[in-house]
Motif scaffolding. Structure first.
Motif, PDB file in Angstrom:
ATOM      1  N   ASP A 127      -1.905   7.911   6.497  1.00 13.94           N
ATOM      2  CA  ASP A 127      -2.794   7.439   7.560  1.00 13.94           C
ATOM      3  C   ASP A 127      -4.258   7.765   7.228  1.00 13.94           C
ATOM      4  O   ASP A 127      -5.165   6.977   7.510  1.00 13.94           O
ATOM      5  N   MET A 134       8.625  -1.278  -0.631  1.00 16.44           N
ATOM      6  CA  MET A 134       8.480  -2.134  -1.810  1.00 16.44           C
ATOM      7  C   MET A 134       8.776  -3.573  -1.379  1.00 16.44           C
ATOM      8  O   MET A 134       9.557  -3.795  -0.454  1.00 16.44           O
ATOM      9  N   ARG A 161       1.957 -11.212   2.983  1.00 20.55           N
ATOM     10  CA  ARG A 161       2.648 -10.073   3.614  1.00 20.55           C
ATOM     11  C   ARG A 161       2.065  -8.783   3.080  1.00 20.55           C
ATOM     12  O   ARG A 161       1.896  -8.640   1.867  1.00 20.55           O
ATOM     13  N   LEU A 162       1.765  -7.876   3.983  1.00 22.86           N
ATOM     14  CA  LEU A 162       1.202  -6.572   3.637  1.00 22.86           C
ATOM     15  C   LEU A 162       2.240  -5.508   3.938  1.00 22.86           C
ATOM     16  O   LEU A 162       2.702  -5.406   5.076  1.00 22.86           O
ATOM     17  N   LEU A 163       2.578  -4.698   2.932  1.00 27.04           N
ATOM     18  CA  LEU A 163       3.599  -3.672   3.151  1.00 27.04           C
ATOM     19  C   LEU A 163       2.989  -2.294   3.107  1.00 27.04           C
ATOM     20  O   LEU A 163       2.098  -2.023   2.296  1.00 27.04           O
ATOM     21  N   PHE A 164       3.498  -1.443   3.938  1.00 27.39           N
ATOM     22  CA  PHE A 164       3.027  -0.069   4.012  1.00 27.39           C
ATOM     23  C   PHE A 164       4.164   0.839   3.571  1.00 27.39           C
ATOM     24  O   PHE A 164       5.221   0.878   4.207  1.00 27.39           O
ATOM     25  N   VAL A 207      -5.566   5.202   4.866  1.00 27.12           N
ATOM     26  CA  VAL A 207      -5.868   3.941   5.552  1.00 27.12           C
ATOM     27  C   VAL A 207      -7.192   4.065   6.301  1.00 27.12           C
ATOM     28  O   VAL A 207      -8.066   3.198   6.216  1.00 27.12           O
ATOM     29  N   PHE A 225       0.834  -1.188   0.000  1.00 22.05           N
ATOM     30  CA  PHE A 225       0.000   0.000   0.000  1.00 22.05           C
ATOM     31  C   PHE A 225       0.866   1.234   0.000  1.00 22.05           C
ATOM     32  O   PHE A 225       1.791   1.339   0.806  1.00 22.05           O
ATOM     33  N   PHE A 271      -8.050  -2.587   3.585  1.00 25.67           N
ATOM     34  CA  PHE A 271      -6.840  -3.118   4.207  1.00 25.67           C
ATOM     35  C   PHE A 271      -7.111  -4.446   4.895  1.00 25.67           C
ATOM     36  O   PHE A 271      -6.315  -5.377   4.836  1.00 25.67           O
TER      37      PHE A 271
END
Lengths: 482, 482
Positions: free
Chosen positions: A385, A410, A404-407, A388, A381, A395
């Motif tokens: 904030d 990369m 796996r979720l990345l904020f 989100v 993503f 989300f």
């Protein structure tokens, strides 16, 4: 002939398994450290050989060697803590038996080497380390793209085994590139699990073989994905340049030859997306043509790119510096959310430095794409904030689609830590419940056994009353670290 | 029509899953306690109905009801501790991302009821409780042998859900006895796991369906085994009478309708074995004929017994009181180790109160039989400490063949505790790595998700920096209970 050869090797591996079963946790950890030392001691010949066979840069290979040694050490240390024994003790009480459970190795494991990490996901890679960590012997099938590298690594493992005093049979080696060899290995009754990293075609074929055996066995195939990046309005508007640089950097890193390569980028159409596209074009123009791991991979890459070019509603946005038949050219394509939803070819992985930007009509279309997405290793993503908070449900639902979720980062770069989950729902892997990176990779090769009313002295040390290994256990329902 | 019906139900179940995903661990535990209360509140009608449908004695059913309620409560309490979240946190450092991992529900689960435990392994049984504990909605397929019992239980679950304020979709119910219904359920793309207890034929068929789907899913089939009892010289010589009484008691308990029924007894031929046989004959003569769960089971039992009778080198030792077409007669057969090794029919499970005594020529033959044994739920040893010390390798190798090892007890009776492993290598189950009894049964329905560089407030509570749930976590490689 293949069957006789495989049979001999697997019988050796059975002996190696029996040997490992008799080691304590500390001994197994020491054995793994001995292998780590032997791999670490390999000289420049290893790096040079791998460079010749894989075309990967020397610095990258040096780093990958360090990572490989580090994997052995971190898994060894994790094993020594006893965490994977998952010891549970329920003492006898009124009308109740004494019941104690721990995890032990599942049996000899077949490991298939991957081409894109000739050290870390191949011969002495994470699958081999985690299987041995679990107390399982390994029959390793070399990847035909780097046989010499593989043999140097196998020699180092043998050296590590010898320096510890363990038999060679703990790690046996199978040469050759024919599918028949791999097939015979997976079908051998003494093989109890399989680990593979590579293409969907290869991984799924092994999974099907494992499931159709008289005794089905778990096959852990990590088969990659398109690792979508979803950019949200506030973030995209504020950071088109930075995001483009990050995206192209990750997309083209190592000639795009990572399982976690962010192949697809999605955002709602508009001014910010236009600015992002301009920045992406500028970034990709600077990317040099580069040599891929082997000819077969470049052929598949060129074919994948060509296939994209021919799809309706897909246009080429920009390319990197000009490629040749032996040097891959980076590229970025653009399409619409609508086309992405209706044309399944657009969500197929193109293994290499090619990305697809998807311009969604609105947020609803992006939600729809998320819900239709097949399983992924990662979802990233690019969001503030506020973004989100406004898309909480998005989300939450993204968890259903990936490992796996990345904020705001990369996905390339998979750290070897407890917190890592390198896995994801099918078709990213054949088993969403297990990781192939991080100490938890050991779990793939364990199974529990309970002991009821067993004499204390004959119990495995993990379960003995006095807790001689000083490991964390659940005793009568309570966590205890004695 | 079947497909439409299943489709509607599974869509409801998806909504139930989404609901559960939003509950905290404590809320999920409270919901489970509400269901436990509702099941507990069921009156004698339940016991009477189950008695009519299953022929199981009232006292046994009363006990099984208590066990069923206890399962919900113990799994709920285990969930609340956060142990199954397996939270791991690796904080950001130099060049390192912040990575946090927890386990979440895998998705809607299909549960198939078993006939031999109409409460504990059926509608509101351990599979349903552990799936809901994992945060997964359940689509339950009733067992045609006890539809009225099943519906009473389903009503109790609905009542429990309502009293907590949860939607009905958390638990949906499928009637009917056709295989097409079960098949459509397992093949539905929104179903993410399957749990089954029953015959090998049924369990393997579901496993194959799960593996051949476009997206393969885990199918946990517990299919039973012959649960061998190995008696060793010193013990057998000292305790022939006691052992015979224990063995026949366990063999005929509940008309032999337990997955852990000790169908095969093995020891070295000799005087002690002769004394044991005499005692077994005397014991079994006293066993009354009894009604089995349903007609189909008695037919299969009579067929299995008949098949044994016809095998070469197998002789009938003694029987219980005379049976009829609707009442099962207990029986014990005798054969040689040699025949057991060469005739595979002798190691097939006869579901019911029939045992096979195997007279081995010597210890070596018993070792050989162990090595040739297929996967079992349990293996039992009748042995003194001296016996164990003399046959250490035997005990060690027995771990490869089963899920639970018993010392001087009998395998019927599966306690609901952390230390229990009710499972075992194929063909005892389709996945040796998971138990269907004890809080660890929850693990079957979980998968990990990692969060990288995620804003703290948007993380699941299990992973938030301040550890609001006060659960045990691995933080930077160290176990911590804050």
């Amino acid at each position: 002939m293949v069957h006789e050869q495989i049979n001999t090797i697997v019988q050796q591996s059975e002996a190696g398994y029996q040997y490992l079963q008799q080691l304590s946790l500390a001994e197994r950890a020491a054995l793994m450290h001995a292998i780590a030392d032997a791999v670490e001691a390999l000289d420049e010949t290893l790096i040079q050989t791998a460079h010749e066979e894989s075309a990967l840069p020397l610095a990258r290979l040096q780093g990958e060697k360090g990572r490989t040694v580090g994997q052995w050490r971190s898994y060894a240390n994790a094993i020594r803590t006893g965490i994977y024994a998952e010891a549970r003790i329920d003492k006898a009480g009124e009308g109740k038996a004494d019941i104690r459970k721990y995890n032990k190795g599942i049996g000899p494991v077949a490991v298939f080497g991957a081409s894109n990490f000739p050290f870390a996901f191949s011969t002495a890679g994470g699958d081999t380390a985690s299987a041995i960590g679990a107390g399982c012997s390994v029959v390793f099938k070399e990847h035909p793209a780097h046989p010499r590298t593989s043999q140097l690594m196998a020699q180092a493992i043998a050296k590590g085994l010898a320096s510890y005093g363990a038999p060679e049979s703990v790690f046996t080696y199978v040469q050759g590139s024919s599918h028949a060899i791999g097939e015979a290995l997976v079908l051998h009754p003494a093989i109890k699990a399989v680990a593979f990293t590579g293409s969907f075609q290869g991984g799924k074929a092994l999974f099907d073989l494992g499931a159709k055996r008289a005794e089905p066995i778990p096959v852990f195939s990590e088969m990659g994905s398109v690792n979508p990046v979803f950019a949200f309005p506030e973030y995209l508007a504020a950071n088109p340049q930075t995001l483009a640089a990050q995206y192209i950097g990750s997309l083209t890193l190592g000639v795009g030859q990572f399982c976690t390569n962010p192949g697809v980028f999605l955002a709602v159409s508009g001014e910010a997306f236009q600015a992002f596209k301009l920045a992406v074009s500028a970034e990709i123009n600077n990317i040099s043509e580069a040599k891929m791991l082997h000819e077969g991979i470049q052929k598949a890459y060129d074919h994948g790119k060509h296939k994209l070019t021919g799809q309706p509603e897909v246009s080429l946005l920009a390319t990197g510096q000009v490629g040749t038949a032996t040097l891959a050219q980076a590229a970025v394509f653009v399409t619409t959310g609508k086309a992405f939803l209706t044309n399944e070819h657009l969500s197929e992985e193109v293994f290499g430095p090619t990305g697809l930007l998807v311009e969604c009509a609105d947020a609803a279309e992006m939600y729809h794409i998320l819900d239709r997405l097949s399983g992924q290793l990662t979802i990233t993503f690019a969001a503030t904030d506020t973004d989100v908070a406004e898309h909480k449900n998005f989300f939450m639902r993204a968890q259903e689609k990936c490992g796996r979720l990345l904020f705001n980062g990369m996905p390339t770069g998979v750290e070897v830590v407890y917190g890592m989950h390198h896995g994801g729902p099918f078709p990213a892997t054949t088993d969403a419940r297990f990781t192939s990176v991080g100490p938890d990779a050991v779990k793939r090769f364990l199974r529990p056994v309970s002991f009821q009313n067993w004499p204390n002295t004959f119990l495995p040390a993990e379960l003995q009353e006095e807790n001689p290994l000083q490991i964390a256990r659940i005793v009568d329902g309570q966590y205890r670290i004695d």
